[in-house]
Design an enzyme around this catalytic site. Structure first.
Site, PDB file in Angstrom:
ATOM      1  N   LYS A 204      -3.811  -3.518  -7.402  1.00 15.01           N
ATOM      2  CA  LYS A 204      -4.153  -3.589  -5.980  1.00 15.01           C
ATOM      3  C   LYS A 204      -5.324  -4.544  -5.823  1.00 15.01           C
ATOM      4  O   LYS A 204      -6.381  -4.349  -6.418  1.00 15.01           O
ATOM      5  CB  LYS A 204      -4.507  -2.201  -5.461  1.00 15.01           C
ATOM      6  CG  LYS A 204      -4.994  -2.206  -4.017  1.00 15.01           C
ATOM      7  CD  LYS A 204      -5.164  -0.800  -3.492  1.00 15.01           C
ATOM      8  CE  LYS A 204      -5.786  -0.813  -2.117  1.00 15.01           C
ATOM      9  NZ  LYS A 204      -5.926   0.547  -1.570  1.00 15.01           N
ATOM     10  N   LYS A 257       0.202  -4.777  -4.845  1.00  9.81           N
ATOM     11  CA  LYS A 257      -0.185  -4.788  -3.435  1.00  9.81           C
ATOM     12  C   LYS A 257      -1.266  -5.815  -3.208  1.00  9.81           C
ATOM     13  O   LYS A 257      -2.223  -5.820  -3.979  1.00  9.81           O
ATOM     14  CB  LYS A 257      -0.693  -3.396  -3.073  1.00  9.81           C
ATOM     15  CG  LYS A 257      -1.228  -3.265  -1.673  1.00  9.81           C
ATOM     16  CD  LYS A 257      -1.772  -1.883  -1.470  1.00  9.81           C
ATOM     17  CE  LYS A 257      -2.459  -1.860  -0.118  1.00  9.81           C
ATOM     18  NZ  LYS A 257      -3.181  -0.651   0.106  1.00  9.81           N
TER      19      LYS A 257
HETATM   20  C1  PBG Z   1      -6.623   2.863   0.709  1.00  9.05           C
HETATM   21  C2  PBG Z   1      -5.516   2.041   1.204  1.00  9.05           C
HETATM   22  C3  PBG Z   1      -5.605   0.845   1.923  1.00  9.05           C
HETATM   23  C4  PBG Z   1      -4.287   0.449   2.177  1.00  9.05           C
HETATM   24  C5  PBG Z   1      -3.445   1.406   1.636  1.00  9.05           C
HETATM   25  N1  PBG Z   1      -4.230   2.378   1.015  1.00  9.05           N
HETATM   26  C6  PBG Z   1      -6.793   0.136   2.432  1.00  9.05           C
HETATM   27  C7  PBG Z   1      -7.724  -0.495   1.482  1.00  9.05           C
HETATM   28  O1  PBG Z   1      -7.567  -0.430   0.273  1.00  9.05           O
HETATM   29  O2  PBG Z   1      -8.704  -1.089   1.955  1.00  9.05           O
HETATM   30  C8  PBG Z   1      -3.894  -0.786   2.916  1.00  9.05           C
HETATM   31  C9  PBG Z   1      -2.476  -0.840   3.363  1.00  9.05           C
HETATM   32  C10 PBG Z   1      -2.162  -1.886   4.357  1.00  9.05           C
HETATM   33  O3  PBG Z   1      -2.946  -2.806   4.651  1.00  9.05           O
HETATM   34  O4  PBG Z   1      -1.057  -1.815   4.887  1.00  9.05           O
HETATM   35  N2  PBG Z   1      -6.440   4.227   0.995  1.00  9.05           N
END
Ligand code: PBG
Length: 331
Positions: A204, A257
């Site tokens: 991520k 992601k």
């Molecule tokens: C954290 C989380 C995020 C997203 C999914 N889980 C935000 C981040 O990491 O700042 C982002 C998903 C998206 O932008 O669609 N709980």
């Protein structure tokens, strides 16, 4: 295999008609590949539209149940749930409270839908902490506090058990703490939830493309950013190492992601591990297409289908996408 040269080879022969093109298409997207993210918020009387994500809302428990039933009837096999609690604290304790909003949502959806839909619970703390970071803070040192990795793992373990107990089929740790998959697997097994699967947000990135999600989930950090735990966009080898760690710790599904800017990573992960692989087409990726389509700058429907096909072609088995609802009837 080297094709014979032109004019013996004429690739256009197989593009001549729609039937021929369909006959030789290598990649398909079908409804069974889609995971629909949903937001449920505690303490609101009516659903609230998310302006930067047209078509999406922060749901009440009631509107969530209705939406989930509709998605199920469209043939969407899995939902990814995010909760926004009415009250936040430094630890994020509503994330594991037995009557926390996601736990209540899971119970309701499990009762409504049973095994017809896989319930995936996002497992993180940013929506639950008053400071908006994905873990508990270490405030002992000088300067800005940092997220305490190992103290956070204890909380993640509690959340996993609470979510499994409430009916989650899959828990999905998204905080990028080191050791999170192992800690969660151990806690689930110890509590008897040996059949609850872990979908690891394994690679991520610290991405600008999460912008609209911050409005949806109300989890923006109050200070600093997430670069001390999420990955640097320049790194691909490191992504493979991150995934390897999560696989060794027991991840059942691994996720990359965001999706489109990281399709090389999706490809490498699928090639290297051959595990069920997910890609998260995130809020900003969705918003870009929607905004351009609203202005008439892009054909929204064609763009959506092309994007989903490309993510599949790169090797994703599952696609988490805000397009799930729009795409399902076309697939
Ligand atoms: C954290 C989380 C995020 C997203 C999914 N889980 C935000 C981040 O990491 O700042 C982002 C998903 C998206 O932008 O669609 N709980």
């Amino acid at each position: 295999m080297q094709p014979p040269p032109f004019p013996t080879s004429r690739p256009r022969r197989l593009r001549r008609t729609r039937v021929l093109r369909d006959l030789v298409r290598e990649t398909d997207v079908s409804r069974r590949h889609l995971v629909a993210p949903l937001f449920v918020k505690e303490g609101i009387g009516e659903p609230v539209a998310i302006s930067s994500m047209p078509g999406h809302r922060q749901h009440t428990l009631e509107s969530l149940r209705k939406e989930a039933a509709e998605l199920a009837s469209l043939g969407i096999p899995a939902l990814l749930l995010f909760g926004i609690p009415a009250s936040k604290d430094a630890e994020g304790s509503q994330a594991w409270a037995p009557d926390g909003i996601v736990q209540r949502a899971l119970q309701a959806l499990e009762a409504d839908l049973g095994d017809d839909v896989a319930l995936i619970a996002d497992l993180c703390l940013d929506e639950y902490t008053d400071h908006g970071h994905c873990g508990v803070l270490d405030i002992r040192g000088p300067g800005e506090p940092v997220v305490d990795n190992d103290a956070t793992l204890e909380r993640y373990a509690r959340i996993a058990v609470a979510q499994a107990r409430a009916g989650a089929d899959v828990v999905a740790p998204s905080g990028m703490m080191d050791g999170q998959v192992g800690a969660i697997r151990a806690a689930l097994d110890e509590a008897g939830f040996t059949d609850t699967a872990v979908l690891a947000y394994a690679a991520k990135y610290a991405s600008a493309l999460y912008g609209p999600f911050r409005e949806a989930a109300e989890g923006a950090p109050r200070f600093g950013d997430r670069t001390a735990y999420q990955m640097d966009p320049g790194n691909g080898d490191e992504a493979v190492r991150e995934v390897a760690l999560d696989v060794a710790e027991g991840a059942d599904i691994v996720m990359v992601k965001p999706a489109l800017p990281y399709l090389d990573v999706v490809w490498r992960v699928k090639q290297a591990f051959g595990l069920p692989t997910a890609a998260y087409h995130v809020s900003g990726e969705y918003a870009m297409v929607k905004a351009a389509a609203e202005r008439g700058w892009l054909d929204g429907e064609r763009t959506m289908l092309e994007v989903l096909t490309a993510i599949r072609r790169a090797g994703a088995d599952l696609i988490v996408t805000y397009f799930a609802r729009d795409a399902a009837p076309l697939l």
